[in-house]
Design an enzyme around this catalytic site. Structure first.
Site, PDB file in Angstrom:
ATOM      1  N   TYR A  43       1.615  12.353   5.802  1.00  0.00           N
ATOM      2  CA  TYR A  43       2.282  12.723   7.049  1.00  0.00           C
ATOM      3  C   TYR A  43       3.692  12.144   7.128  1.00  0.00           C
ATOM      4  CZ  TYR A  43      -2.001  14.380   9.468  1.00  0.00           C
ATOM      5  OH  TYR A  43      -3.118  15.071   9.867  1.00  0.00           O
ATOM      6  N   GLY A  44       3.942  11.042   6.431  1.00  0.00           N
ATOM      7  CA  GLY A  44       5.206  10.313   6.577  1.00  0.00           C
ATOM      8  C   GLY A  44       6.467  11.151   6.484  1.00  0.00           C
ATOM      9  N   ASN A  75      -0.228   3.899  11.154  1.00  0.00           N
ATOM     10  CA  ASN A  75       0.978   3.407  11.830  1.00  0.00           C
ATOM     11  C   ASN A  75       1.972   4.516  12.129  1.00  0.00           C
ATOM     12  OD1 ASN A  75       0.971   0.194  11.769  1.00  0.00           O
ATOM     13  ND2 ASN A  75      -0.011   0.946   9.904  1.00  0.00           N
ATOM     14  N   THR A  76       2.081   5.485  11.220  1.00  0.00           N
ATOM     15  CA  THR A  76       2.991   6.605  11.438  1.00  0.00           C
ATOM     16  C   THR A  76       2.656   7.322  12.735  1.00  0.00           C
ATOM     17  OG1 THR A  76       3.397   6.937   9.087  1.00  0.00           O
ATOM     18  CG2 THR A  76       3.768   8.822  10.508  1.00  0.00           C
ATOM     19  N   CYS A 184       1.371   0.262   6.978  1.00  0.00           N
ATOM     20  CA  CYS A 184       0.768   1.563   6.684  1.00  0.00           C
ATOM     21  C   CYS A 184      -0.654   1.260   6.241  1.00  0.00           C
ATOM     22  CB  CYS A 184       1.522   2.305   5.581  1.00  0.00           C
ATOM     23  SG  CYS A 184       0.662   3.793   4.989  1.00  0.00           S
ATOM     24  N   THR A 185      -1.627   1.963   6.793  1.00  0.00           N
ATOM     25  CA  THR A 185      -3.020   1.617   6.521  1.00  0.00           C
ATOM     26  C   THR A 185      -3.442   1.919   5.086  1.00  0.00           C
ATOM     27  OG1 THR A 185      -3.757   3.743   7.438  1.00  0.00           O
ATOM     28  CG2 THR A 185      -3.716   1.855   8.920  1.00  0.00           C
ATOM     29  N   HIS A 186      -2.662   2.712   4.358  1.00  0.00           N
ATOM     30  CA  HIS A 186      -2.946   2.911   2.943  1.00  0.00           C
ATOM     31  C   HIS A 186      -2.686   1.636   2.115  1.00  0.00           C
ATOM     32  CE1 HIS A 186      -2.871   7.240   3.802  1.00  0.00           C
ATOM     33  NE2 HIS A 186      -3.332   7.457   2.579  1.00  0.00           N
TER      34      HIS A 186
END
Length: 264
Positions: A43-44, A75-76, A184-186
């Site tokens: 999505y970023g 977070n995005t 970022c959760t990744h």
């Protein structure tokens, strides 16, 4: 809202699994339905309008499943403003903690790095949150566009991951940071590689635990916490379910998960 209703968790892909892990650990009695939009990740780099449309579709799906609360494990998406994502749904939405208090408490020199997506970095939200708590802090944001495709591609421990980490770490190491937040959760899925690059002098913070605490508090305030029982984990992806399940097995007890591929 019923106490026995499930909690929805959403992300653009597999990154939110790191948050689901923390939620499940903090609230083992609760049922969770996770939706990772692997068909449309990342999505970023996308436009805000497109991202909002995608999130609305996921939230509508979770509403149809009867959830009592939704955690935006991305977070995005959180920087868009979780209340603006709610639409007409009655349940509360909890976004990712920005972790400002965590990083400031961990940083003796108040030199703090932020790793995040381009969208999140361009928003300035995490830097603003840290400076709002301590105007004297030095914050060094760094967008890391290579990370999500590498993680979604299961390139764990690869030379490509190590090279990308070294590239993005270089300016932060030069700045002398002593604390880094993974916004970022990744990114916690490659935290080992990140910590190895920075060395023991830099504390790496994952704000997922704080997000789990925020979720618990939100449920308690509405008297929606389940008192007992053992919850289930339903992990759904919009594409590549087998790949998603493999990545999930890195952070979750796979035997306790039910996996499904869904259409939005």
């Amino acid at each position: 809202m019923q106490k026995n209703a499930p909690i929805g968790v959403l992300d653009s892909g597999v990154g939110g699994l790191s948050v689901l892990k923390c939620l499940h650990a903090a609230l083992p009695q609760e049922d969770f339905i996770y939706v990772g939009d692997t068909a449309r990740t990342p999505y970023g780099p996308r436009s805000e309008a497109e991202v909002r449309r995608f999130v609305g579709e996921i939230i509508d799906y979770l509403a149809g499943r009867g959830v009592k609360l939704v955690v935006v494990a991305c977070n995005t998406l959180t920087v868009l403003g979780v209340e603006t994502l709610k639409g007409g749904h009655p349940f509360e939405i909890v976004g990712m903690s920005k972790g400002a208090e965590l990083v400031l408490a961990a940083s003796p020199s108040k030199k703090i790095g932020v790793f995040a997506t381009e969208f999140t970095i361009n928003s300035g939200a995490h830097k603003a949150a840290i400076l709002a708590k301590d105007a004297g802090a030095d914050v060094y944001p760094k967008a890391c566009p290579k990370f999500v495709p590498l993680i979604e591609g299961e390139q764990f421990g690869s030379a490509a991951v190590r090279e990308a980490v070294a590239e993005y770490a270089a300016p932060l190491k030069a700045a002398g940071i002593d604390t880094l937040i993974l916004s970022c959760t990744h990114y916690p899925l490659i935290q080992q590689e990140i910590e190895a690059e920075f060395g023991s002098g830099v504390t790496v913070i994952d704000p997922a635990d704080a997000t789990a605490q925020d979720t618990q508090a939100a449920l308690a305030a509405q008297e929606l916490l389940r008192a007992d029982g053992v919850g289930y984990l339903e992990v759904c992806f919009t594409a590549d379910m087998k790949r998603g399940a493999r990545i999930a097995s890195r952070v979750l007890p796979a035997a306790d998960c039910e996996f499904a591929e869904i259409k939005l």
